[in-house]
Design a protein around this motif. Structure first.
Motif, PDB file in Angstrom:
ATOM      1  N   THR A   1      43.902   9.856  24.406  1.00 28.13           N
ATOM      2  CA  THR A   1      42.416  10.097  24.605  1.00 28.13           C
ATOM      3  C   THR A   1      41.985  11.477  24.247  1.00 28.13           C
ATOM      4  N   MET A   2      43.013  12.273  23.731  1.00 28.36           N
ATOM      5  CA  MET A   2      42.441  13.379  23.343  1.00 28.36           C
ATOM      6  C   MET A   2      43.338  13.904  21.818  1.00 28.36           C
ATOM      7  N   HIS A   3      44.131  13.177  21.534  1.00 30.54           N
ATOM      8  CA  HIS A   3      44.869  13.451  20.172  1.00 30.54           C
ATOM      9  C   HIS A   3      44.626  12.113  19.325  1.00 30.54           C
ATOM     10  N   GLU A   4      44.675  12.363  17.907  1.00 31.85           N
ATOM     11  CA  GLU A   4      44.614  11.411  17.017  1.00 31.85           C
ATOM     12  C   GLU A   4      46.003  11.624  15.932  1.00 31.85           C
ATOM     13  N   ALA A   5      46.692  10.748  16.109  1.00 34.00           N
ATOM     14  CA  ALA A   5      47.956  11.002  15.349  1.00 34.00           C
ATOM     15  C   ALA A   5      47.907  10.682  13.736  1.00 34.00           C
ATOM     16  N   LEU A   6      47.967  11.584  12.837  1.00 30.56           N
ATOM     17  CA  LEU A   6      47.923  11.338  11.638  1.00 30.56           C
ATOM     18  C   LEU A   6      49.265  11.394  10.748  1.00 30.56           C
ATOM     19  N   MET A   7      50.227  11.688  11.570  1.00 35.55           N
ATOM     20  CA  MET A   7      51.793  11.784  11.135  1.00 35.55           C
ATOM     21  C   MET A   7      52.698  11.221  12.290  1.00 35.55           C
ATOM     22  N   HIS A   8      53.585  10.402  11.834  1.00 36.31           N
ATOM     23  CA  HIS A   8      54.647   9.862  12.789  1.00 36.31           C
ATOM     24  C   HIS A   8      56.107  10.226  12.472  1.00 36.31           C
ATOM     25  N   SER A   9      56.821  10.710  13.498  1.00 39.30           N
ATOM     26  CA  SER A   9      58.336  10.798  13.053  1.00 39.30           C
ATOM     27  C   SER A   9      59.097  10.465  14.247  1.00 39.30           C
TER      28      SER A   9
END
Length: 208
Positions: free
Chosen positions: A137-145
């Motif tokens: 609700t506060m963050h938008e994930a652009l990268m994942h690991s």
């Protein structure tokens, strides 16, 4: 010789009857006047009650109108401020990037700090820090690991800070997210059991 009553024959009560009738009519008239006054007083009280109720209703409507106008005024003000602050976010992003490169110096530093102070007073809040739990609700994930150093989805890098006004998110924080390494907890369980078995064995040897 006995004198006869003047004004009528013996046994004639017409004069007395007329007097009684006249007295009754006067009493009835007086009673009617009293009842009329009571009715007028009751009508006046009823009208006064109705006027009082009307006044109270108008006063309540006026108070509700004032509250509604004040609420609408605050809403318009919040929208106007929100629009202004939202248009300044790209400028704040430029200041942040310049600060990362050590370019916020001299007079530009003073201007940048003044701008950040003003927008903070108007209610704009920056959020997003490395190491905090990931909140969709506060963050938008652009990268994942994946990482063995975390036990839950964690923001390991803030690519772009987020902004909010009060509880309303103006822009989510752009982040890189790390999840717990798959199988980390599964692998750790046998190790814990093995350590527990070794400890029990050592206790048995010491007792013998």
């Amino acid at each position: 010789m006995t004198d006869k009553p003047q004004g009528g024959k013996p046994g004639d009560d017409s004069a007395a009857e007329e007097a009684v009738i006249k007295a009754a009519e006067e009493a009835a008239a007086a009673g009617a006047g009293s009842e009329g006054g009571t009715d007028e007083l009751a009508a006046a009280k009823r009208e006064a009650g109705e006027r009082t109720a009307d006044l109270q209703r108008l006063q309540a409507e006026y108070q509700n109108y004032r509250k509604r106008v004040e609420r609408d005024r605050l809403t318009v003000r919040e929208i106007a401020i929100s629009n202004i602050l939202e248009s300044l976010i790209p400028v704040l992003d430029d200041i942040g990037r310049a600060r990362e490169h050590g370019e916020v110096t001299g007079g530009f530093k003073s201007v940048a700090e003044s701008l950040e102070t003003v927008v903070a007073k108007l209610g704009l809040q920056q959020f997003g820090k490395e190491g905090e739990p990931f909140d969709p609700t506060m963050h938008e994930a652009l990268m994942h690991s994946y990482s063995s150093d975390v036990t839950e989805d964690t923001c390991v890098q803030i690519l772009q800070p987020g902004y909010r006004i009060g509880e309303r998110i103006i822009r989510p924080a752009m982040v890189a997210v790390a999840e717990p390494q798959p199988g980390t907890q599964t692998a750790s369980a046998p190790d814990a059991e093995a350590k527990s078995a070794d400890a029990d064995k050592a206790d048995g040897d010491s007792d013998s």
